[in-house]
Design a protein around this motif. Structure first.
Motif, PDB file in Angstrom:
ATOM      1  N   LYS A   1       0.858  -1.184   0.000  1.00  0.00           N
ATOM      2  CA  LYS A   1       0.000   0.000   0.000  1.00  0.00           C
ATOM      3  C   LYS A   1       0.888   1.225   0.000  1.00  0.00           C
ATOM      4  CE  LYS A   1      -3.714   2.323   2.525  1.00  0.00           C
ATOM      5  NZ  LYS A   1      -4.604   2.279   3.733  1.00  0.00           N
ATOM      6  N   ILE A   2       0.765   2.034  -1.044  1.00  0.00           N
ATOM      7  CA  ILE A   2       1.525   3.274  -1.164  1.00  0.00           C
ATOM      8  C   ILE A   2       0.546   4.434  -1.043  1.00  0.00           C
ATOM      9  CG2 ILE A   2       3.134   4.598  -2.562  1.00  0.00           C
ATOM     10  CD1 ILE A   2       3.758   2.028  -4.110  1.00  0.00           C
ATOM     11  N   GLN A   3       0.837   5.339  -0.116  1.00  0.00           N
ATOM     12  CA  GLN A   3      -0.065   6.470   0.077  1.00  0.00           C
ATOM     13  C   GLN A   3       0.726   7.738   0.342  1.00  0.00           C
ATOM     14  OE1 GLN A   3      -2.378   6.215   3.756  1.00  0.00           O
ATOM     15  NE2 GLN A   3      -0.984   4.646   4.506  1.00  0.00           N
ATOM     16  N   LEU A   4       0.122   8.875   0.017  1.00  0.00           N
ATOM     17  CA  LEU A   4       0.726  10.159   0.276  1.00  0.00           C
ATOM     18  C   LEU A   4       0.254  10.685   1.628  1.00  0.00           C
ATOM     19  CD1 LEU A   4       0.334  11.813  -3.239  1.00  0.00           C
ATOM     20  CD2 LEU A   4       2.352  10.675  -2.295  1.00  0.00           C
ATOM     21  N   GLU A   5       1.125  11.508   2.233  1.00  0.00           N
ATOM     22  CA  GLU A   5       0.770  12.068   3.535  1.00  0.00           C
ATOM     23  C   GLU A   5      -0.502  12.914   3.426  1.00  0.00           C
ATOM     24  OE1 GLU A   5       3.632  14.900   4.980  1.00  0.00           O
ATOM     25  OE2 GLU A   5       4.215  15.420   2.926  1.00  0.00           O
ATOM     26  N   LYS A   6      -1.261  12.941   4.492  1.00  0.00           N
ATOM     27  CA  LYS A   6      -2.519  13.678   4.485  1.00  0.00           C
ATOM     28  C   LYS A   6      -2.276  15.155   4.693  1.00  0.00           C
ATOM     29  CE  LYS A   6      -5.122   9.720   6.256  1.00  0.00           C
ATOM     30  NZ  LYS A   6      -5.994   9.200   7.338  1.00  0.00           N
TER      31      LYS A   6
END
Length: 259
Positions: free
Chosen positions: A254-259
């Motif tokens: 799972k790759i996600q960008l900071e909120k």
């Protein structure tokens, strides 16, 4: 006629005693050791930490010192600590002695808590066999980090660090890696996943490209596919770049960008 009730009463009383004794039997005796390593005259630090099994917590502090505390239930688990100053450079080694069998039994403990200096530029090598590990180096001057994790759950926070070289090898379990925050230099990262879940949290304002290979599922929310890479909107627009290669096994990514 009275013998049977008395025997029955003795039976229940004995059973109650045995069950109660089993439930309240305390954990094995705890052994404790602590050490403070003064880094007042140290300009750079090279550290190697190795724990075979247990619980590991690594954080940072303003004090120019390494504070280490350990709780364990076997005498031969007492960590071996070596520190050598060399013309402004400190070489630190904290290792659990090798054993043929490091399986932890019920009620056994092997708990490490180490605090590193936030302001001392550090090259860190960390190895953990099995257990739970938390590495929070947020805001620290980490130049290089090499980490090998066996079986268990691991959380690594490198937000707002100066780390330029990162190599992570994960075994069985879950790994969360936080690379968010502001950067003043490039990052070259190599992540080798095993069987488990990899959660990679990346910055929005710094260019990112991620190359992924593996057999598991890939979730890339917030990133787009471009020429064999996953990239964010800042890719190619900033002077700094996070160049990440992920070689995964059978787990999910799972790759996600900071909120």
């Amino acid at each position: 006629m009275l013998l049977k009730p008395i025997n029955l009463l003795l039976f229940y009383a004995t059973s109650f005693f045995l069950v109660s004794w089993f439930l309240v039997t305390p954990a094995k005796s705890q052994l404790t050791s602590k050490q403070v390593i003064d880094l007042k005259n140290i300009k750079t630090l090279q550290a190697e930490l190795q724990i075979n099994a247990g619980t590991f917590k690594l954080t940072t502090q303003d004090q120019r010192a390494v504070n280490a505390s350990f709780n364990y239930t076997r005498k031969n688990w007492k960590p071996e600590i070596k520190f050598t100053p060399q013309a402004g450079k400190g070489i630190l080694s904290i290792k659990q002695p090798e054993e043929k069998n490091t399986n932890m039994q019920e009620k056994e403990r092997n708990e490490w808590e180490i605090k590193m200096p936030r302001s001392v530029p550090t090259d860190l090598k960390f190895r953990m066999g099995a257990g739970e590990g938390t590495v929070n180096l947020s805001g620290a001057k980490v130049n290089r980090l090499e980490m090998e994790a066996g079986a268990g759950d691991f959380k690594v926070n490198l937000a707002n660090t100066s780390v330029a070289n990162l190599k992570v090898s994960a075994g069985v379990g879950a790994l969360t890696l936080n690379l968010t925050g502001n950067r003043t230099n490039n990052l070259k990262a190599e992540i080798n996943g095993g069987i488990g879940d990899l959660n990679l949290v990346l910055p929005r304002q710094t260019g990112v490209r991620v190359k992924v290979s593996g057999l598991g599922d890939i979730e890339s929310g917030g990133l787009k596919k471009q020429g064999g890479y996953f990239v964010n909107d800042a890719y190619g627009k900033t002077s700094q770049l996070l160049d990440i290669t992920v070689s995964a096994g059978l787990g999910s990514i799972k790759i996600q960008l900071e909120k």
